[in-house]
Design a protein around this motif. Structure first.
Motif, mmCIF file in Angstrom:
data_model
loop_
_atom_site.group_PDB
_atom_site.id
_atom_site.type_symbol
_atom_site.label_atom_id
_atom_site.label_comp_id
_atom_site.label_asym_id
_atom_site.label_seq_id
_atom_site.Cartn_x
_atom_site.Cartn_y
_atom_site.Cartn_z
ATOM 1 N N MET A 1 -7.657 -9.348 8.462
ATOM 2 C CA MET A 1 -7.676 -7.699 8.971
ATOM 3 C C MET A 1 -8.486 -6.793 8.216
ATOM 4 O O MET A 1 -9.256 -5.662 8.602
ATOM 5 C CB MET A 1 -6.475 -7.571 9.247
ATOM 6 C CG MET A 1 -6.205 -6.127 10.029
ATOM 7 S SD MET A 1 -7.065 -6.113 11.361
ATOM 8 C CE MET A 1 -5.949 -5.802 12.723
ATOM 9 N N ILE A 2 -8.275 -7.040 6.777
ATOM 10 C CA ILE A 2 -9.188 -6.170 5.861
ATOM 11 C C ILE A 2 -10.462 -6.093 6.030
ATOM 12 O O ILE A 2 -11.521 -5.500 5.905
ATOM 13 C CB ILE A 2 -8.767 -6.458 4.554
ATOM 14 C CG1 ILE A 2 -7.138 -6.310 4.290
ATOM 15 C CG2 ILE A 2 -9.414 -5.843 3.405
ATOM 16 C CD1 ILE A 2 -6.616 -6.509 2.831
ATOM 17 N N ALA A 3 -10.979 -7.560 6.235
ATOM 18 C CA ALA A 3 -12.397 -7.589 6.450
ATOM 19 C C ALA A 3 -12.884 -7.165 7.756
ATOM 20 O O ALA A 3 -14.043 -6.698 7.761
ATOM 21 C CB ALA A 3 -12.702 -9.309 6.613
ATOM 22 N N ALA A 4 -11.998 -7.072 8.692
ATOM 23 C CA ALA A 4 -12.200 -6.502 10.077
ATOM 24 C C ALA A 4 -12.369 -4.957 9.755
ATOM 25 O O ALA A 4 -13.261 -4.085 10.205
ATOM 26 C CB ALA A 4 -11.431 -6.511 11.191
ATOM 27 N N ALA A 5 -11.586 -4.255 8.840
ATOM 28 C CA ALA A 5 -11.720 -2.754 8.619
ATOM 29 C C ALA A 5 -12.986 -2.363 7.638
ATOM 30 O O ALA A 5 -13.528 -1.463 8.048
ATOM 31 C CB ALA A 5 -10.332 -2.649 7.804
ATOM 32 N N VAL A 6 -13.155 -3.473 6.943
ATOM 33 C CA VAL A 6 -14.440 -3.212 5.978
ATOM 34 C C VAL A 6 -15.629 -3.093 6.899
ATOM 35 O O VAL A 6 -16.627 -2.424 6.789
ATOM 36 C CB VAL A 6 -14.531 -4.300 5.025
ATOM 37 C CG1 VAL A 6 -15.770 -4.298 4.135
ATOM 38 C CG2 VAL A 6 -13.270 -3.885 3.940
ATOM 39 N N ALA A 7 -15.853 -3.987 7.769
ATOM 40 C CA ALA A 7 -16.924 -4.140 8.609
ATOM 41 C C ALA A 7 -17.116 -3.146 9.633
ATOM 42 O O ALA A 7 -18.102 -2.590 9.829
ATOM 43 C CB ALA A 7 -16.743 -5.702 9.608
ATOM 44 N N LEU A 8 -15.805 -2.639 9.974
ATOM 45 C CA LEU A 8 -15.868 -1.434 10.917
ATOM 46 C C LEU A 8 -16.507 -0.153 10.038
ATOM 47 O O LEU A 8 -17.113 0.862 10.661
ATOM 48 C CB LEU A 8 -14.740 -1.138 11.624
ATOM 49 C CG LEU A 8 -14.337 -2.131 12.808
ATOM 50 C CD1 LEU A 8 -12.895 -1.830 13.318
ATOM 51 C CD2 LEU A 8 -15.162 -1.818 13.791
ATOM 52 N N ALA A 9 -15.884 0.130 8.958
ATOM 53 C CA ALA A 9 -16.147 0.903 8.118
ATOM 54 C C ALA A 9 -17.810 1.049 7.765
ATOM 55 O O ALA A 9 -18.594 1.912 7.829
ATOM 56 C CB ALA A 9 -15.493 0.965 6.622
ATOM 57 N N VAL A 10 -18.420 -0.301 7.401
ATOM 58 C CA VAL A 10 -19.639 -0.170 7.245
ATOM 59 C C VAL A 10 -20.554 -0.040 8.446
ATOM 60 O O VAL A 10 -21.548 0.922 8.336
ATOM 61 C CB VAL A 10 -20.176 -1.810 6.702
ATOM 62 C CG1 VAL A 10 -21.506 -2.039 6.747
ATOM 63 C CG2 VAL A 10 -19.541 -1.903 5.314
ATOM 64 N N LEU A 11 -20.162 -0.290 9.482
ATOM 65 C CA LEU A 11 -20.783 -0.119 10.871
ATOM 66 C C LEU A 11 -20.812 1.518 11.157
ATOM 67 O O LEU A 11 -21.823 1.951 11.515
ATOM 68 C CB LEU A 11 -20.166 -0.815 12.144
ATOM 69 C CG LEU A 11 -20.705 -0.863 13.423
ATOM 70 C CD1 LEU A 11 -22.213 -1.399 13.308
ATOM 71 C CD2 LEU A 11 -19.982 -1.289 14.491
ATOM 72 N N THR A 12 -19.667 2.088 10.896
ATOM 73 C CA THR A 12 -19.507 3.586 10.955
ATOM 74 C C THR A 12 -20.530 4.049 10.283
ATOM 75 O O THR A 12 -21.239 5.273 10.474
ATOM 76 C CB THR A 12 -18.142 3.985 10.908
ATOM 77 O OG1 THR A 12 -17.192 3.445 11.750
ATOM 78 C CG2 THR A 12 -18.154 5.579 10.955
ATOM 79 N N GLU A 48 -2.130 -0.754 6.622
ATOM 80 C CA GLU A 48 -1.131 0.088 5.760
ATOM 81 C C GLU A 48 0.324 -0.176 6.163
ATOM 82 O O GLU A 48 1.288 -0.032 5.472
ATOM 83 C CB GLU A 48 -1.301 1.583 5.761
ATOM 84 C CG GLU A 48 -2.588 1.872 4.968
ATOM 85 C CD GLU A 48 -2.382 1.643 3.563
ATOM 86 O OE1 GLU A 48 -1.391 1.795 2.832
ATOM 87 O OE2 GLU A 48 -3.598 0.948 3.098
ATOM 88 N N LEU A 49 0.600 -0.542 7.414
ATOM 89 C CA LEU A 49 1.886 -0.332 8.185
ATOM 90 C C LEU A 49 2.571 -1.893 8.237
ATOM 91 O O LEU A 49 3.556 -1.944 8.809
ATOM 92 C CB LEU A 49 1.962 0.344 9.321
ATOM 93 C CG LEU A 49 1.730 1.581 9.339
ATOM 94 C CD1 LEU A 49 1.477 2.349 10.427
ATOM 95 C CD2 LEU A 49 2.685 2.577 8.217
ATOM 96 N N VAL A 50 1.944 -2.865 7.607
ATOM 97 C CA VAL A 50 2.488 -4.360 7.818
ATOM 98 C C VAL A 50 2.367 -4.993 6.522
ATOM 99 O O VAL A 50 1.720 -4.717 5.717
ATOM 100 C CB VAL A 50 1.523 -5.194 8.866
ATOM 101 C CG1 VAL A 50 1.650 -4.562 10.230
ATOM 102 C CG2 VAL A 50 0.226 -5.438 8.393
ATOM 103 N N ASP A 51 3.241 -6.141 6.293
ATOM 104 C CA ASP A 51 3.417 -6.794 4.823
ATOM 105 C C ASP A 51 2.286 -7.797 5.198
ATOM 106 O O ASP A 51 1.566 -8.031 6.039
ATOM 107 C CB ASP A 51 4.561 -7.200 4.645
ATOM 108 C CG ASP A 51 5.075 -8.157 5.717
ATOM 109 O OD1 ASP A 51 4.642 -8.431 6.437
ATOM 110 O OD2 ASP A 51 6.407 -8.561 5.585
ATOM 111 N N ASP A 52 2.299 -8.651 4.010
ATOM 112 C CA ASP A 52 1.340 -9.974 4.270
ATOM 113 C C ASP A 52 1.415 -10.920 5.211
ATOM 114 O O ASP A 52 0.366 -11.583 5.640
ATOM 115 C CB ASP A 52 1.443 -10.581 2.755
ATOM 116 C CG ASP A 52 0.832 -9.617 1.562
ATOM 117 O OD1 ASP A 52 0.065 -8.681 1.885
ATOM 118 O OD2 ASP A 52 1.469 -9.847 0.370
ATOM 119 N N GLY A 53 2.814 -10.905 5.723
ATOM 120 C CA GLY A 53 2.798 -11.896 6.863
ATOM 121 C C GLY A 53 2.796 -11.171 8.106
ATOM 122 O O GLY A 53 2.829 -11.990 9.160
#
Length: 95
Positions: A1-12, A48-53
């Protein structure tokens, strides 16, 4: 999920940078990319709102987000939503 957030940030960032190079954004591109910013915001909130699982963590951050969501649903200005959510989260942390 972090990779998706970074990819969307770069795209933006790339899209914002390309905006100064294009005199006018084609309608088809604008329609397709209209959901990128909300998707980025949703992915950051998820991280930010979920744990590692992947289970939701109900803490002061969740309460702040809930207040901001309710205010946004009631059509409050964006700044009011952000400040109110931050105040609620900070107040709960201070307890």
């Amino acid at each position: 999920m972090i990779a998706a957030a970074v990819a969307l940030a770069v795209l933006t960032i790339l899209i914002k940078g390309a905006g100064s190079l294009l005199p006018e954004v084609p309608d088809a591109l604008a329609r397709r990319l209209g959901g990128v910013a909300p998707a980025l915001l949703a992915s950051l909130a998820y991280v930010e709102l979920v744990d590692d699982g992947g289970a939701p963590v109900l803490d002061e951050k969740a309460a702040g987000v809930a207040v901001a969501v309710v205010l946004a649903w009631r059509r409050a200005p964006f700044g009011v939503c952000v400040v109110a959510g931050a105040v609620v989260a900070a107040g709960l942390r201070a307890l």
